[in-house]
Design a protein around this motif. Structure first.
Motif, PDB file in Angstrom:
ATOM      1  N   THR A 104      12.789  -9.667 -46.577  1.00 30.47           N
ATOM      2  CA  THR A 104      12.490  -9.307 -47.956  1.00 30.47           C
ATOM      3  C   THR A 104      12.631 -10.545 -48.838  1.00 30.47           C
ATOM      4  N   PRO A 105      12.097 -10.496 -50.056  1.00 28.16           N
ATOM      5  CA  PRO A 105      12.241 -11.631 -50.970  1.00 28.16           C
ATOM      6  C   PRO A 105      13.699 -11.963 -51.290  1.00 28.16           C
ATOM      7  N   TRP A 106      14.612 -10.998 -51.137  1.00 31.85           N
ATOM      8  CA  TRP A 106      16.022 -11.249 -51.444  1.00 31.85           C
ATOM      9  C   TRP A 106      16.825 -11.636 -50.210  1.00 31.85           C
ATOM     10  N   GLY A 107      16.136 -11.882 -49.077  1.00 29.90           N
ATOM     11  CA  GLY A 107      16.799 -12.435 -47.900  1.00 29.90           C
ATOM     12  C   GLY A 107      17.292 -11.443 -46.871  1.00 29.90           C
ATOM     13  N   VAL A 120      13.137   8.968 -42.413  1.00 24.82           N
ATOM     14  CA  VAL A 120      12.962   7.518 -42.367  1.00 24.82           C
ATOM     15  C   VAL A 120      14.323   6.850 -42.200  1.00 24.82           C
ATOM     16  N   TRP A 121      14.377   5.910 -41.267  1.00 28.93           N
ATOM     17  CA  TRP A 121      15.563   5.095 -41.029  1.00 28.93           C
ATOM     18  C   TRP A 121      15.227   3.647 -41.335  1.00 28.93           C
ATOM     19  N   GLU A 122      16.110   2.984 -42.083  1.00 34.86           N
ATOM     20  CA  GLU A 122      16.032   1.545 -42.303  1.00 34.86           C
ATOM     21  C   GLU A 122      17.117   0.915 -41.454  1.00 34.86           C
ATOM     22  N   ILE A 123      16.739  -0.056 -40.643  1.00 33.14           N
ATOM     23  CA  ILE A 123      17.741  -0.864 -39.961  1.00 33.14           C
ATOM     24  C   ILE A 123      17.629  -2.259 -40.545  1.00 33.14           C
ATOM     25  N   SER A 124      18.762  -2.867 -40.824  1.00 32.02           N
ATOM     26  CA  SER A 124      18.720  -4.164 -41.497  1.00 32.02           C
ATOM     27  C   SER A 124      19.890  -5.036 -41.079  1.00 32.02           C
ATOM     28  N   GLU A 125      19.667  -6.329 -41.260  1.00 28.87           N
ATOM     29  CA  GLU A 125      20.744  -7.308 -41.171  1.00 28.87           C
ATOM     30  C   GLU A 125      21.175  -7.574 -42.608  1.00 28.87           C
ATOM     31  N   PRO A 126      22.426  -7.944 -42.819  1.00 27.81           N
ATOM     32  CA  PRO A 126      22.864  -8.246 -44.187  1.00 27.81           C
ATOM     33  C   PRO A 126      22.031  -9.374 -44.801  1.00 27.81           C
TER      34      PRO A 126
END
Length: 130
Positions: A104-107, A120-126
Motif C-alpha cells: 500500500t502507499p503507507w507501506g 473477506v479476510w485481509e492478511i497483512s504484514e505490519p
C-alpha cells in the motif's frame, strides 16, 4: 465499561464445511467445538472467532439475525509475519485470493481472500512505520 473483545461471531451455512475450512485450511486452533449444537470457537491471536448456524442463532435468541456476508462491508484483518509465505500456503490449499499481495502507499503489505462463507479476510504484514 468493556474490558476485552470476547469473540467475533459469523453465521455459516454448512457447519461441517466451515469448521473443516477454518481448522484445516486456515489452521486456526480450536477453543470449543460442539458438532451436536453446531457451534465452535476458534482462536485468532488474542480473540475468538465463533461459528454459528441458523439453528444455533435460534437457540441463542429468536430475534438474533446476522447480515448476509455478500451485503456486508465486514472483514477480518489478521497480521502475519511473512505475507508471501502465507499467501503461497493458502493458495496451495485452494484459497482464491481477490487481491494478490501488494504494498500500500503507507507501506503495508496486504492480500485479500473470501472464505467459503463469503467473508473477506485481509492478511497483512505490519507497515514499515510500526
Amino acid at each position: 465499561m468493556f474490558n476485552k473483545l470476547a469473540a467475533i461471531g459469523i453465521k455459516v451455512k454448512d457447519f461441517n464445511k466451515a469448521i473443516t475450512f477454518y481448522k484445516e485450511v486456515l489452521e486456526l486452533p480450536v477453543h470449543i467445538e460442539d458438532k451436536e449444537n453446531q457451534f465452535a470457537e476458534l482462536v485468532v491471536g488474542n480473540s475468538l472467532l465463533a461459528l454459528l448456524t441458523e439453528a444455533t442463532l435460534k437457540d441463542m435468541s429468536e430475534n438474533l439475525k446476522f447480515v448476509n456476508p455478500d451485503e456486508s462491508t465486514f472483514l477480518f484483518a489478521v497480521e502475519v509475519d511473512n505475507l508471501k509465505e502465507i499467501y503461497c500456503t493458502l493458495s496451495e490449499k485452494g484459497v482464491n485470493f481477490i487481491q494478490k499481495p501488494k504494498s500500500t502507499p503507507w507501506g503495508q503489505k496486504v492480500a485479500y481472500f473470501r472464505d467459503i462463507e463469503g467473508y473477506v479476510w485481509e492478511i497483512s504484514e505490519p507497515s514499515l512505520e510500526q
